[in-house]
Design a protein around this motif. Structure first.
Motif, PDB file in Angstrom:
ATOM      1  N   LEU A 124       0.867  -1.175   0.000  1.00  8.70           N
ATOM      2  CA  LEU A 124       0.000   0.000   0.000  1.00  8.70           C
ATOM      3  C   LEU A 124       0.901   1.222   0.000  1.00  8.70           C
ATOM      4  O   LEU A 124       1.687   1.431   0.923  1.00  8.70           O
ATOM      5  CB  LEU A 124      -0.909  -0.008   1.226  1.00  8.70           C
ATOM      6  N   GLU A 126       1.324   5.383  -0.401  1.00  8.71           N
ATOM      7  CA  GLU A 126       0.735   6.723  -0.369  1.00  8.71           C
ATOM      8  C   GLU A 126       1.745   7.688  -0.983  1.00  8.71           C
ATOM      9  O   GLU A 126       2.869   7.798  -0.516  1.00  8.71           O
ATOM     10  CB  GLU A 126       0.430   7.146   1.059  1.00  8.71           C
ATOM     11  N   ARG A 150      -3.373   7.224  -3.078  1.00  9.86           N
ATOM     12  CA  ARG A 150      -3.124   5.984  -2.345  1.00  9.86           C
ATOM     13  C   ARG A 150      -3.431   4.837  -3.301  1.00  9.86           C
ATOM     14  O   ARG A 150      -4.502   4.781  -3.891  1.00  9.86           O
ATOM     15  CB  ARG A 150      -4.032   5.909  -1.120  1.00  9.86           C
ATOM     16  N   LEU A 152      -2.706   0.469  -4.274  1.00  5.90           N
ATOM     17  CA  LEU A 152      -2.292  -0.874  -3.899  1.00  5.90           C
ATOM     18  C   LEU A 152      -1.607  -1.480  -5.111  1.00  5.90           C
ATOM     19  O   LEU A 152      -2.217  -1.644  -6.170  1.00  5.90           O
ATOM     20  CB  LEU A 152      -3.522  -1.697  -3.490  1.00  5.90           C
TER      21      LEU A 152
END
Length: 155
Positions: A124, A126, A150, A152
Motif C-alpha cells: 500500500l 501513499e 493511495r 495498492l
C-alpha cells in the motif's frame, strides 16, 4: 447643440470600446492562467505515475537479506526540480510474513501477514506530489499544485 451632442456621442463610444477592451484582456489573462495551471497539474500527475513505478522498482531491488527491515519512506525530485514527491509505503501484505526469497521481515512494523498466496506481495503506497515553491518557473506564476494518491500495487 448638434456639435456638443456629437462630441458626447464620440466620448461615449470611446468609453464603451475601452471597457470592452479591458474585459477582453481580463478574460484573456484568466484563460492563460487556467491553461498554465492545467499544464502544471497534468505534468504533476504524469510525474506521480513515474514515482509510483520507481517506488515499485526500488522495493523489488531492495536487498532484504541485510536485516535492515523494509523501505518506509522515499523522496523523489523531477529532473527539472519542479516537483517533489514524498512516498510512504504504509503496508506490506506478505504470505506468512515472508518475502519471495523466504526472508522474514520481522524487523518491519509495516508487514501484514496474510493467509492467501494470491494476495502475496502487495504494498500500500501513499504518494504526495507537490510543486517546488522555490523553483523560478513556478514561483509566483502558477498556483501551487498538491496531488495525493493511495494505491495498492504488486511489485
Amino acid at each position: 447643440m448638434r456639435r456638443a451632442f456629437n462630441l458626447l456621442m464620440a466620448i461615449f463610444m470611446v468609453l464603451l470600446l475601452s471597457g470592452a477592451a479591458v474585459l477582453t484582456l481580463k478574460y484573456a489573462s484568466i484563460s492563460a492562467k487556467h491553461i498554465s495551471d492545467s499544464y502544471i497539474k497534468e505534468q504533476a500527475e504524469i510525474f506521480m505515475q513515474s514515482v509510483i513505478e520507481a517506488t515499485i522498482l526500488k522495493i523489488e531491488g531492495d536487498d532484504r537479506s541485510l536485516n535492515r527491515g523494509c523501505i518506509k519512506n522515499l523522496r523523489f525530485y523531477s529532473n527539472d526540480r519542479r516537483f517533489i514527491a514524498d512516498v510512504n509505503i504504509t503496508k506490506y501484505y506478505l504470505y506468512n510474513g515472508k518475502d519471495n526469497d523466504g526472508v522474514e521481515l520481522s524487523a518491519c512494523d509495516r508487514v501484514v501477514p496474510i493467509l492467501t498466496e494470491e494476495s502475496h506481495g502487495y504494498v500500500l503506497i501513499e504518494t504526495v506530489v507537490e510543486t517546488n515553491s522555490s523553483h523560478p518557473k513556478i514561483k509566483g506564476f502558477v498556483s501551487p499544485v498538491r496531488i495525493a494518491k493511495r494505491t495498492l500495487q504488486r511489485p
